[in-house]
Motif scaffolding. Structure first.
Motif, PDB file in Angstrom:
ATOM      1  N   SER A   9       0.851  -1.199   0.000  1.00 15.12           N
ATOM      2  CA  SER A   9       0.000   0.000   0.000  1.00 15.12           C
ATOM      3  C   SER A   9       0.877   1.235   0.000  1.00 15.12           C
ATOM      4  O   SER A   9       1.967   1.238   0.582  1.00 15.12           O
ATOM      5  N   PHE A  10       0.390   2.284  -0.657  1.00 13.74           N
ATOM      6  CA  PHE A  10       1.154   3.534  -0.724  1.00 13.74           C
ATOM      7  C   PHE A  10       0.191   4.705  -0.793  1.00 13.74           C
ATOM      8  O   PHE A  10      -0.872   4.621  -1.408  1.00 13.74           O
ATOM      9  N   ALA A  11       0.583   5.819  -0.146  1.00 17.02           N
ATOM     10  CA  ALA A  11      -0.237   7.029  -0.160  1.00 17.02           C
ATOM     11  C   ALA A  11       0.660   8.252  -0.264  1.00 17.02           C
ATOM     12  O   ALA A  11       1.770   8.275   0.279  1.00 17.02           O
ATOM     13  N   TYR A  12       0.180   9.262  -0.997  1.00 13.97           N
ATOM     14  CA  TYR A  12       0.801  10.580  -0.988  1.00 13.97           C
ATOM     15  C   TYR A  12       0.050  11.409   0.036  1.00 13.97           C
ATOM     16  O   TYR A  12      -1.123  11.743  -0.147  1.00 13.97           O
ATOM     17  N   LYS A  13       0.740  11.726   1.144  1.00 12.76           N
ATOM     18  CA  LYS A  13       0.085  12.400   2.268  1.00 12.76           C
ATOM     19  C   LYS A  13      -1.122  11.561   2.693  1.00 12.76           C
ATOM     20  O   LYS A  13      -0.986  10.431   3.122  1.00 12.76           O
ATOM     21  N   LYS A  14      -2.355  12.075   2.511  1.00 16.37           N
ATOM     22  CA  LYS A  14      -3.525  11.318   2.935  1.00 16.37           C
ATOM     23  C   LYS A  14      -4.253  10.653   1.771  1.00 16.37           C
ATOM     24  O   LYS A  14      -5.265   9.987   1.969  1.00 16.37           O
ATOM     25  N   GLU A  15      -3.721  10.816   0.561  1.00 18.61           N
ATOM     26  CA  GLU A  15      -4.385  10.246  -0.613  1.00 18.61           C
ATOM     27  C   GLU A  15      -3.864   8.840  -0.890  1.00 18.61           C
ATOM     28  O   GLU A  15      -2.709   8.651  -1.239  1.00 18.61           O
ATOM     29  N   GLU A  16      -4.743   7.868  -0.712  1.00 22.06           N
ATOM     30  CA  GLU A  16      -4.369   6.473  -0.954  1.00 22.06           C
ATOM     31  C   GLU A  16      -4.238   6.236  -2.457  1.00 22.06           C
ATOM     32  O   GLU A  16      -5.165   6.511  -3.230  1.00 22.06           O
ATOM     33  N   LEU A  52      10.569   4.133  -3.714  1.00 26.16           N
ATOM     34  CA  LEU A  52       9.628   4.782  -2.800  1.00 26.16           C
ATOM     35  C   LEU A  52       9.289   3.774  -1.706  1.00 26.16           C
ATOM     36  O   LEU A  52       9.185   2.572  -1.993  1.00 26.16           O
ATOM     37  N   PRO A  53       9.105   4.226  -0.468  1.00 25.08           N
ATOM     38  CA  PRO A  53       8.806   3.273   0.610  1.00 25.08           C
ATOM     39  C   PRO A  53       7.324   2.887   0.627  1.00 25.08           C
ATOM     40  O   PRO A  53       6.442   3.739   0.500  1.00 25.08           O
ATOM     41  N   TRP A  54       7.049   1.602   0.759  1.00 26.99           N
ATOM     42  CA  TRP A  54       5.682   1.164   0.966  1.00 26.99           C
ATOM     43  C   TRP A  54       5.140   1.761   2.271  1.00 26.99           C
ATOM     44  O   TRP A  54       5.860   1.830   3.272  1.00 26.99           O
ATOM     45  N   LYS A  55       3.889   2.170   2.252  1.00 27.85           N
ATOM     46  CA  LYS A  55       3.228   2.562   3.498  1.00 27.85           C
ATOM     47  C   LYS A  55       3.043   1.338   4.380  1.00 27.85           C
ATOM     48  O   LYS A  55       3.225   1.379   5.605  1.00 27.85           O
ATOM     49  N   SER A  56       2.666   0.231   3.738  1.00 26.72           N
ATOM     50  CA  SER A  56       2.598  -1.062   4.410  1.00 26.72           C
ATOM     51  C   SER A  56       2.800  -2.137   3.352  1.00 26.72           C
ATOM     52  O   SER A  56       2.669  -1.880   2.155  1.00 26.72           O
ATOM     53  N   GLY A  57       3.123  -3.331   3.802  1.00 22.39           N
ATOM     54  CA  GLY A  57       3.443  -4.400   2.869  1.00 22.39           C
ATOM     55  C   GLY A  57       4.921  -4.414   2.529  1.00 22.39           C
ATOM     56  O   GLY A  57       5.721  -3.641   3.083  1.00 22.39           O
ATOM     57  N   ARG A  58       5.300  -5.261   1.576  1.00 21.26           N
ATOM     58  CA  ARG A  58       6.719  -5.390   1.259  1.00 21.26           C
ATOM     59  C   ARG A  58       6.913  -6.023  -0.119  1.00 21.26           C
ATOM     60  O   ARG A  58       6.003  -6.648  -0.677  1.00 21.26           O
TER      61      ARG A  58
END
Length: 262
Positions: A9-16, A52-58
């Motif tokens: 999962s990845f988001a820019y600021k609060k935008e998923e 880019l770093p994942w927000k979660s996951g790998r």
């Protein structure tokens, strides 16, 4: 070698942008990533490669998270071919391709004969040895794209990642690029992930497809199962027909756009 993304999962600021993505590609397989503009295809490539770093996951290689690899280790396994948007530096094709050996060279060390031999072989494999002394600034888009693929191959990667390699090219150069990617994946058993705008190309080229839709609503599986009329309508807002036809004993599919969904 198996490259996997697990619940990425990845988001820019609060935008998923990307939500709970999971997929894998094995040696010799080709995975096509498709989706409408702005859905996150290039962002996905950057996340899965660790740019880019994942927000979660790998992301993992044979079950090992890629953040456990050193940069040098990772880029000996993985090669990235960006979109060819023109060259800024007047390197010759041979000089540009040699840059792909960087991950194998010690700091401040000159290339050895082995490295030069690999450069020649990579250029021969993609059919550009005749461009060896041509300046990249003087090349067509198709020529430069082939040079970038040869550069990626000099790292002797197990995974090849390409971002829209056939965009902005004419029919002939598109076919050359697609046929080269397919041949290299099968002959050299390279895992390949390609980001494309063309469902037709995915049908021709890939074993698997990942169709990015709204976050959390993505589809992944065998290409022929994912690229269907319903999915194309939902993802691209276009009514299509996907006829099956035969030429010289070989079966083909085509994605024919009919109308915009009203």
């Amino acid at each position: 070698m198996i490259f996997s993304v697990e619940n990425g999962s990845f988001a820019y600021k609060k935008e998923e942008i990307l939500t709970n993505l999971s997929f894998s590609v094995e040696s010799g397989e080709i995975l096509a990533i498709l989706g409408s503009n702005g859905v996150g295809k290039t962002t996905l490539l950057r996340c899965m490669m660790g740019l880019l770093p994942w927000k979660s996951g790998r992301s993992t290689i044979d079950g090992r998270p890629i953040n456990e690899f050193t940069s040098r280790q990772l880029w000996r396994i993985l090669s990235y071919v960006p979109q060819a948007r023109g060259a800024s530096f007047a390197y010759t094709a041979r000089e540009m391709v040699l840059l792909g050996r960087s991950a194998h060279l010690d700091v401040l060390k000159q290339p050895k004969q082995k490295d030069l031999d690999i450069v020649e072989r990579s250029m021969e494999e993609v059919g550009i040895i005749h461009l060896a002394e041509k300046k990249c600034t003087q090349m067509s888009g198709g020529e430069l794209q082939m040079v970038l693929i040869a550069r990626a191959l000099t790292a002797e990667p197990q995974l090849l990642v390409l971002d829209e390699p056939e965009s902005n090219l004419d029919f002939k150069n598109q076919l050359i690029i697609l046929d080269t990617i397919r041949r290299l994946a099968k002959e050299k058993h390279i895992s390949t992930i390609i980001n494309t705008h063309y469902p037709d190309h995915a049908l021709k080229l890939s074993d698997k497809a990942l169709l990015l839709q709204q976050p959390g609503e993505n589809k992944y599986g065998a290409t022929a199962e994912i690229i269907n009329e319903e999915n194309m309508r939902c993802s691209f807002g276009v009514n299509v027909s996907i006829p099956d036809f035969c030429v010289d004993g070989i079966r083909y599919n085509a994605v024919v756009p009919l109308s915009i969904v009203s």
